[in-house]
Design a protein around this motif. Structure first.
Motif, PDB file in Angstrom:
ATOM      1  N   HIS A   1     -32.987  44.176 -11.074  1.00 19.30           N
ATOM      2  CA  HIS A   1     -32.538  42.951 -11.717  1.00 19.30           C
ATOM      3  C   HIS A   1     -31.892  41.987 -10.713  1.00 19.30           C
ATOM      4  CE1 HIS A   1     -33.078  45.546 -15.189  1.00 19.30           C
ATOM      5  NE2 HIS A   1     -33.067  44.468 -15.945  1.00 19.30           N
ATOM      6  N   ASP A   2     -32.111  40.731 -10.984  1.00 21.09           N
ATOM      7  CA  ASP A   2     -31.482  39.687 -10.192  1.00 21.09           C
ATOM      8  C   ASP A   2     -29.979  39.697 -10.494  1.00 21.09           C
ATOM      9  OD1 ASP A   2     -31.442  37.225  -8.569  1.00 21.09           O
ATOM     10  OD2 ASP A   2     -30.882  36.319 -10.491  1.00 21.09           O
TER      11      ASP A   2
ATOM     12  N   ALA B   1     -38.837  37.270 -15.005  1.00 23.56           N
ATOM     13  CA  ALA B   1     -38.289  37.586 -13.684  1.00 23.56           C
ATOM     14  C   ALA B   1     -37.928  36.297 -12.956  1.00 23.56           C
ATOM     15  CB  ALA B   1     -39.292  38.400 -12.871  1.00 23.56           C
ATOM     16  N   ARG B   2     -36.922  36.416 -12.095  1.00 29.87           N
ATOM     17  CA  ARG B   2     -36.600  35.307 -11.185  1.00 29.87           C
ATOM     18  C   ARG B   2     -37.465  35.493  -9.952  1.00 29.87           C
ATOM     19  NH1 ARG B   2     -30.762  33.968  -8.285  1.00 29.87           N
ATOM     20  NH2 ARG B   2     -31.407  31.971  -7.328  1.00 29.87           N
TER      21      ARG B   2
ATOM     22  N   THR C   1     -28.810  36.193 -12.533  1.00 24.23           N
ATOM     23  CA  THR C   1     -29.340  35.843 -13.857  1.00 24.23           C
ATOM     24  C   THR C   1     -29.558  37.042 -14.761  1.00 24.23           C
ATOM     25  OG1 THR C   1     -31.602  35.981 -13.020  1.00 24.23           O
ATOM     26  CG2 THR C   1     -30.496  33.838 -12.884  1.00 24.23           C
TER      27      THR C   1
ATOM     28  N   SER D   1     -35.927  41.262 -11.016  1.00 18.81           N
ATOM     29  CA  SER D   1     -36.065  40.700  -9.678  1.00 18.81           C
ATOM     30  C   SER D   1     -37.545  40.522  -9.334  1.00 18.81           C
ATOM     31  CB  SER D   1     -35.416  41.639  -8.656  1.00 18.81           C
ATOM     32  OG  SER D   1     -36.119  42.869  -8.618  1.00 18.81           O
ATOM     33  N   ARG D   2     -37.796  39.841  -8.254  1.00 18.88           N
ATOM     34  CA  ARG D   2     -39.181  39.636  -7.834  1.00 18.88           C
ATOM     35  C   ARG D   2     -39.844  40.976  -7.502  1.00 18.88           C
ATOM     36  NH1 ARG D   2     -41.506  34.967  -3.838  1.00 18.88           N
ATOM     37  NH2 ARG D   2     -43.666  35.726  -3.726  1.00 18.88           N
TER      38      ARG D   2
END
Length: 455
Positions: A300-301, A370-371, A304, A308-309
């Protein structure tokens, strides 16, 4: 030490010696039973092999008889001497003679199969008797004035036609030859050959079935004895090692499985084993909590709280080639650099969190958000086809409407969104098409969305 030496019960050392002795006796009995099983199996396999090979030889005999009939008929119809040559090659040994010799060798003196061998020899003799019709027919054709074939085989040349047939016309000779090899008497005599071959096959099957039953019974008896010995061995092992198994071996076995499965230990067994389990469980819980926290951070980012990427790339690879339709959305925060420059990085971070939260609220739990970059988000719309575009379009409009109407302590925002669809899971073209759609939005005023269209 004294209490240990005076403790009642059989010592493990003594029990081990008794167990070794009993195990040796059982081992000898097991070897004997296995030997009997192998013998019974070999007998059964031999009978099956005999029947299988016999089927092949009987088929050869049948093919030989049918082949001779076919070559005779072809010769009568075409007057081509090549068919007569092939006929006598078969007579001289192909198929029939070899089949009878092989069957005689295979069956030998085995009393169970003599009736089958007798039927085969009868079929062979009847096949030879059928040659009288065939030689007669070939002789008639060879005596026709229209026949221009090469030198006749000795058997045909030596065959004497009845005096009444020698002066017949070509047409009459041809008709008589046809009657000889297509007539009812020929077919009846040929049917006897087939009947004897089938009778031989049935007799072989019956004898093999009878002998196989005997071998199967012996095989079952040996297997039953072997099972009994196994059961006795099991009882002895349980008696010798039951106490150790309950207190030590069983807990250790459970712990090995727990380690492989990544689970905590069951607290059971002797005191030392329980202490080991409790210690391991404490360490296990600490490690599991740490690993869960680490994995969450990796997936996870941090800002935010969407994927995640890296996590997105893993999801994407799993969905490649999926048979389900899929939509792909790229979301870019408009003028994000200006927000950072004008209001500071904290305001920029708050804007990203706001966009991410709105995306999570707007899409289904099955969709993947996802960011992807600094101010860029992506959404994989799992199991969504292009026909659902109208529903998606309303959602995208609502996202921008809500961003443009900030709450307390929030600033107006907008996003540009590019959308593409695929009917066969995730593809590289899907991302490229969504990116082209996003580029179209940016070129036409931002704060909007666009669906990629094939040109």
């Amino acid at each position: 030490m004294s209490n240990e030496n005076n403790s009642p019960g059989i010592r493990i050392k003594t029990a081990s010696r008794i167990g070794v002795l009993v195990g040796f006796v059982i081992f000898i009995l097991v070897i004997f039973s296995i030997s009997k099983i192998e013998n019974s199996y070999d007998e059964l396999e031999g009978r099956i092999k005999l029947y299988s090979e016999s089927q092949g030889y009987l088929a050869d005999l049948q093919r030989g008889s049918d082949y001779m009939t076919a070559q005779t008929r072809l010769f009568v119809v075409t007057q081509n001497g090549e068919y007569m040559t092939r006929y006598f090659k078969t007579v001289d040994g192909e198929y029939r003679n070899e089949a009878v010799r092989n069957l005689t060798r295979l069956i030998g003196d085995n009393e169970s199969y003599q009736a089958a061998l007798s039927a085969v020899r009868t079929a062979f003799n009847e096949s030879n008797a059928l040659m009288e019709y065939e030689l007669h027919a070939m002789k008639l054709i060879s005596q026709m004035k229209s026949y221009t074939g090469e030198k006749l085989p000795p058997s045909v040349s030596a065959y004497k036609l009845p005096e009444a047939e020698q002066n017949l016309s070509d047409e009459a000779k041809r008709n008589l030859a046809f009657e000889l090899i297509y007539g009812e008497k020929y077919l009846r005599d040929k049917g006897k050959i087939d009947k004897n071959i089938q009778e031989s096959l049935a007799t072989l099957g019956s004898a093999m079935n009878r002998d196989s039953i005997e071998s199967t019974v012996a095989l079952k008896e040996s297997i039953t004895t072997l099972k009994l010995l196994q059961f006795i061995s099991l009882i002895i092992l349980v008696a010798l090692f039951g106490g150790i198994a309950i207190l030590i071996l069983r807990p250790l076995n459970l712990y090995v499985k727990a380690i492989k499965a990544g689970k905590a230990f069951e607290v059971t067994g002797a005191y030392e084993v329980k202490y080991l389990a409790l210690t391991y469980n404490n360490i296990f819980e600490i490690n599991r909590a740490a690993q869960a926290q680490l994995r969450y951070k990796m997936e996870h980012d941090a800002l935010t709280n969407v994927l995640s990427r890296h996590a997105f790339e893993e999801c994407r690879s799993l969905l490649e080639g999926s048979p389900k339709p899929m939509g792909f959305l790229i979301v870019d925060v408009d003028q994000f650099k200006s927000v950072n420059d004008k209001y500071g990085h904290e305001a920029g971070d708050a804007a990203l969190v706001r966009v991410a939260t709105l995306l999570k609220q707007s899409f289904r739990g099955t969709d993947i958000i996802a960011r992807f970059g600094g101010d860029e988000f992506v959404v994989l719309l799992v199991d969504m086809a292009a026909k659902e575009r109208a529903v998606l379009e309303r959602t995208l409009k609502e996202i921008n409407e809500r961003l443009k109407q900030p709450g307390e302590n929030e600033m107006p925002l907008s996003v540009s969104m590019g959308v593409a669809f695929s009917e066969a899971g995730y593809t590289e073209d899907l991302m490229r098409h969504a990116d082209e759609a996003l580029y179209y939005v940016k070129e036409h005023g931002r704060a909007n969305h666009h669906f990629y269209e094939e040109t």
